[in-house]
Design a protein around this motif. Structure first.
Motif, PDB file in Angstrom:
ATOM      1  N   LEU A  36       5.741  -6.954   8.686  1.00 57.08           N
ATOM      2  CA  LEU A  36       5.306  -7.609   7.617  1.00 57.08           C
ATOM      3  C   LEU A  36       3.964  -8.189   7.813  1.00 57.08           C
ATOM      4  CD1 LEU A  36       8.576 -10.282   7.417  1.00 57.08           C
ATOM      5  CD2 LEU A  36       7.743  -8.424   5.708  1.00 57.08           C
ATOM      6  N   LYS A  37       3.411  -8.048   9.012  1.00 57.51           N
ATOM      7  CA  LYS A  37       2.059  -8.347   9.114  1.00 57.51           C
ATOM      8  C   LYS A  37       1.053  -7.191   8.661  1.00 57.51           C
ATOM      9  CE  LYS A  37       2.574 -11.833  12.984  1.00 57.51           C
ATOM     10  NZ  LYS A  37       2.294 -11.809  14.447  1.00 57.51           N
ATOM     11  N   ARG A  38       1.606  -6.084   8.401  1.00 57.46           N
ATOM     12  CA  ARG A  38       0.780  -4.995   8.218  1.00 57.46           C
ATOM     13  C   ARG A  38       1.384  -4.321   6.975  1.00 57.46           C
ATOM     14  NH1 ARG A  38       1.056  -5.535  13.780  1.00 57.46           N
ATOM     15  NH2 ARG A  38      -0.960  -5.665  14.754  1.00 57.46           N
ATOM     16  N   LEU A  39       1.682  -5.111   5.966  1.00 56.22           N
ATOM     17  CA  LEU A  39       2.187  -4.326   4.620  1.00 56.22           C
ATOM     18  C   LEU A  39       1.189  -3.255   4.193  1.00 56.22           C
ATOM     19  CD1 LEU A  39       4.096  -7.352   2.797  1.00 56.22           C
ATOM     20  CD2 LEU A  39       5.086  -5.547   4.040  1.00 56.22           C
ATOM     21  N   GLU A  40       0.063  -3.484   4.426  1.00 54.27           N
ATOM     22  CA  GLU A  40      -1.150  -2.773   3.565  1.00 54.27           C
ATOM     23  C   GLU A  40      -0.708  -1.010   4.086  1.00 54.27           C
ATOM     24  OE1 GLU A  40      -2.741  -3.530   7.895  1.00 54.27           O
ATOM     25  OE2 GLU A  40      -1.809  -4.947   6.025  1.00 54.27           O
ATOM     26  N   GLN A  41       0.006  -0.940   5.271  1.00 52.50           N
ATOM     27  CA  GLN A  41       0.589   0.424   5.837  1.00 52.50           C
ATOM     28  C   GLN A  41       1.627   0.868   5.093  1.00 52.50           C
ATOM     29  OE1 GLN A  41       0.991  -0.270   9.898  1.00 52.50           O
ATOM     30  NE2 GLN A  41      -1.253  -0.428  10.367  1.00 52.50           N
ATOM     31  N   LEU A  42       2.667   0.049   4.526  1.00 54.54           N
ATOM     32  CA  LEU A  42       3.823   0.500   3.921  1.00 54.54           C
ATOM     33  C   LEU A  42       3.813   1.294   2.817  1.00 54.54           C
ATOM     34  CD1 LEU A  42       6.675  -0.080   3.824  1.00 54.54           C
ATOM     35  CD2 LEU A  42       6.693  -1.947   2.361  1.00 54.54           C
ATOM     36  N   PRO A  43       2.691   1.447   1.926  1.00 56.72           N
ATOM     37  CA  PRO A  43       2.798   2.561   0.999  1.00 56.72           C
ATOM     38  C   PRO A  43       2.610   3.728   1.324  1.00 56.72           C
ATOM     39  CG  PRO A  43       1.454   0.611   0.016  1.00 56.72           C
ATOM     40  CD  PRO A  43       1.915   0.290   1.606  1.00 56.72           C
ATOM     41  N   ASP A  44       1.701   3.856   2.345  1.00 59.59           N
ATOM     42  CA  ASP A  44       1.470   5.256   2.762  1.00 59.59           C
ATOM     43  C   ASP A  44       2.730   5.669   3.788  1.00 59.59           C
ATOM     44  OD1 ASP A  44      -1.106   5.714   2.032  1.00 59.59           O
ATOM     45  OD2 ASP A  44      -2.005   5.047   3.564  1.00 59.59           O
ATOM     46  N   MET A  45       3.436   4.857   4.434  1.00 53.32           N
ATOM     47  CA  MET A  45       4.669   5.033   5.213  1.00 53.32           C
ATOM     48  C   MET A  45       5.653   5.505   4.155  1.00 53.32           C
ATOM     49  SD  MET A  45       7.104   2.486   7.220  1.00 53.32           S
ATOM     50  CE  MET A  45       5.858   2.088   8.201  1.00 53.32           C
ATOM     51  N   VAL A  46       6.004   4.832   2.995  1.00 49.77           N
ATOM     52  CA  VAL A  46       6.816   5.378   2.048  1.00 49.77           C
ATOM     53  C   VAL A  46       6.850   6.704   1.307  1.00 49.77           C
ATOM     54  CG1 VAL A  46       7.963   4.900  -0.280  1.00 49.77           C
ATOM     55  CG2 VAL A  46       7.622   3.051   1.535  1.00 49.77           C
ATOM     56  N   LYS A  47       5.427   7.065   0.974  1.00 48.55           N
ATOM     57  CA  LYS A  47       5.015   8.039   0.490  1.00 48.55           C
ATOM     58  C   LYS A  47       5.079   9.313   1.674  1.00 48.55           C
ATOM     59  CE  LYS A  47       1.331   6.342  -2.633  1.00 48.55           C
ATOM     60  NZ  LYS A  47      -0.013   5.945  -2.722  1.00 48.55           N
ATOM     61  N   ASP A  48       4.897   9.110   2.832  1.00 46.00           N
ATOM     62  CA  ASP A  48       4.833  10.302   3.859  1.00 46.00           C
ATOM     63  C   ASP A  48       6.409  10.459   3.976  1.00 46.00           C
ATOM     64  OD1 ASP A  48       2.215  10.097   4.360  1.00 46.00           O
ATOM     65  OD2 ASP A  48       2.402   8.938   6.117  1.00 46.00           O
ATOM     66  N   LEU A  49       7.273   9.497   3.936  1.00 47.93           N
ATOM     67  CA  LEU A  49       8.650   9.872   3.937  1.00 47.93           C
ATOM     68  C   LEU A  49       9.314  10.691   2.777  1.00 47.93           C
ATOM     69  CD1 LEU A  49       9.997   6.334   5.137  1.00 47.93           C
ATOM     70  CD2 LEU A  49      10.237   8.589   6.451  1.00 47.93           C
ATOM     71  N   LEU A  50       8.637  10.317   1.669  1.00 46.63           N
ATOM     72  CA  LEU A  50       9.181  10.901   0.458  1.00 46.63           C
ATOM     73  C   LEU A  50       8.722  12.358   0.472  1.00 46.63           C
ATOM     74  CD1 LEU A  50       8.854   8.065  -2.249  1.00 46.63           C
ATOM     75  CD2 LEU A  50      10.814   9.084  -1.529  1.00 46.63           C
ATOM     76  N   SER A  51       7.632  12.673   0.998  1.00 45.10           N
ATOM     77  CA  SER A  51       6.998  13.984   0.965  1.00 45.10           C
ATOM     78  C   SER A  51       7.878  14.943   1.919  1.00 45.10           C
ATOM     79  CB  SER A  51       5.482  14.066   1.440  1.00 45.10           C
ATOM     80  OG  SER A  51       5.440  13.546   2.650  1.00 45.10           O
ATOM     81  N   ASP A  52       8.720  14.584   2.647  1.00 48.49           N
ATOM     82  CA  ASP A  52       9.318  15.510   3.662  1.00 48.49           C
ATOM     83  C   ASP A  52      10.734  15.247   3.613  1.00 48.49           C
ATOM     84  OD1 ASP A  52      10.412  16.958   5.837  1.00 48.49           O
ATOM     85  OD2 ASP A  52       8.927  16.174   7.118  1.00 48.49           O
ATOM     86  N   GLU A  53      11.429  15.821   2.482  1.00 48.24           N
ATOM     87  CA  GLU A  53      12.971  15.697   2.337  1.00 48.24           C
ATOM     88  C   GLU A  53      13.662  16.177   3.514  1.00 48.24           C
ATOM     89  OE1 GLU A  53      14.029  17.308  -1.422  1.00 48.24           O
ATOM     90  OE2 GLU A  53      13.143  15.551  -2.415  1.00 48.24           O
ATOM     91  N   ASP A  54      13.463  16.979   4.291  1.00 48.48           N
ATOM     92  CA  ASP A  54      14.234  17.645   5.410  1.00 48.48           C
ATOM     93  C   ASP A  54      13.954  16.541   6.305  1.00 48.48           C
ATOM     94  OD1 ASP A  54      14.445  19.894   4.429  1.00 48.48           O
ATOM     95  OD2 ASP A  54      12.902  20.967   5.327  1.00 48.48           O
TER      96      ASP A  54
END
Length: 405
Positions: A353-371
């Motif tokens: 919660l203190k580093r929400l600026e990192q969340l979008p990249d985290m989500v995008k990275d996860l979505l980019s690798d379906e395996d």
């Protein structure tokens, strides 16, 4: 014959939890008696007649958030004489799914044969300190459970859940939204000094994401007033519901806003999301209010399921377990319990919660690798299906009942 009294007609989610637990109770020899909270005195009259005609049978009651033990008409005589529970001696087990500070007002209604269960270890500690007269069963802690749709309906080709590659929803959040300013009504009529005090506490809680509301409140009150007894502190704690709700929905808004403003579409299921102020509302896919079953249906169609903890710092939320049991990868802020129980990147993903600026990249990275997503989803299902369903929770309750009755 053994009868278990469960409650319906109150909060929809709590009725759903009761329904989920009822299956395991029935498998263990209980007949279910459903008490309708909507009918009030009529339900009480029917229950009394039923009990009187089955006096030779065994009765136990299981409830959530004090349903049926909060002074309801019919169950609690207006003349102040003993309640139905006190007269019959029926034992009551109560699972409280919010912070205990919301419920001090109901303590005078508790029957003699009563045990309380909390879904966060900090809530247990709070009870022991501020309400030592309230009986806590065993260690007092039992997380909410999850529900797998594959246990309810036949899945295609014998699968437990839809593969990540076939899921039409990228990111989902299931839960209502209330703008924090709405809770200002709790402060109406107060002097400005008190209003400023509560606002400063909200700010402090937002900045101290690892700390509980009760610790922040106690420290703040002692700074303002000086030393206080536990009884004095307890009398002030219900007012902290303003802090709890304000911070909860502040971060619920911040998490979803952060995602949509960084180009990530989020499907939100729940009331109130049309009130979220954000710069890119086109990325917020609003579907409106849904019930518990509909939430599960939609989670089963999503790749990522976002969770924002309701300020449970040593507990969990059923949204996490529901996601895992239905093939979606849970993305959540942490708690002591969650970090002990799950492994980041293996069966769920934690954000800060203190580093929400990192969340979008985290989500995008996860979505980019379906395996990778599929591996996490599969591991999560295996873990959760063995330990975190409502059947598992009910088995724990049954053992506790056996130990104390």
């Amino acid at each position: 014959m053994k009868w278990l009294i469960l409650f319906k007609g109150g909060v929809e989610t709590q009725e759903y939890f009761s329904m989920e637990m009822s299956h395991t109770f029935e498998q263990n020899g209980y007949q279910i008696y459903w008490y309708d909270l909507m009918l009030q005195e009529e339900s009480a009259r029917i229950l009394m007649e039923f009990y009187n005609s089955h006096r030779e049978d065994e009765f136990v009651a299981y409830t959530f958030n004090f349903n049926g033990i909060a002074g309801e008409k019919g169950l609690y005589p207006e003349d102040g004489t003993n309640s139905f529970w006190e007269k019959t001696g029926i034992p009551v087990f109560n699972m409280v799914v919010d912070h205990p500070l919301y419920y001090h007002k109901y303590e005078s209604y508790l029957p003699t044969r009563y045990w309380q269960i909390s879904i966060d270890r900090n809530h247990v500690d709070y009870l022991r300190r501020f309400s030592p007269q309230v009986a806590i069963i065993e260690d007092g802690f039992l997380p909410l459970g999850g529900t797998a749709l594959c246990e309810q309906v036949a899945m295609p080709e014998g699968r437990k859940y839809l593969p990540i590659s076939e899921r039409p929803i990228d990111v989902i959040f299931t839960g209502n939204y209330t703008p924090p300013h709405t809770f200002e009504r709790f402060l109406s009529g107060m002097d400005q000094d008190y209003i400023d005090f509560y606002h400063s506490l909200v700010t402090e809680a937002i900045e101290n994401t690892e700390e509980t509301i009760e610790v922040l409140a106690e420290n703040a009150m002692k700074r303002e007033i000086g030393e206080m007894t536990d009884q004095q502190l307890k009398m002030c704690m219900p007012n902290m519901s303003f802090i709890d709700l304000s911070v909860r929905f502040h971060y619920r808004a911040e998490v979803i806003r952060t995602l949509v403003e960084h180009g990530i579409e989020v499907d939100v299921y729940g009331a109130g999301w049309d009130l979220l102020d954000c710069e890119h509302p086109e990325n917020l896919k609003i579907h409106g209010s849904v019930n518990s079953q509909e939430c599960l249906d939609q989670i089963s169609q999503a790749k990522l399921s976002i969770n924002v903890m309701p300020w449970f710092k040593d507990g969990a939320h059923d949204r996490i377990f529901n996601s895992m049991l239905n093939g979606a990868v849970a993305v959540t802020d942490g708690s002591r319990y969650l970090r002990q129980e799950f492994t980041d990147g293996l069966d769920l993903t934690f954000y800060d919660l203190k580093r929400l600026e990192q969340l979008p990249d985290m989500v995008k990275d996860l979505l980019s690798d379906e395996d990778r997503l599929q591996q996490i989803a599969d591991q999560a299902y295996e873990h959760c299906s063995k330990e975190h369903t409502w059947a598992h929770r009910t088995q724990s309750v049954l053992q506790w009942m056996k130990n104390v009755l």
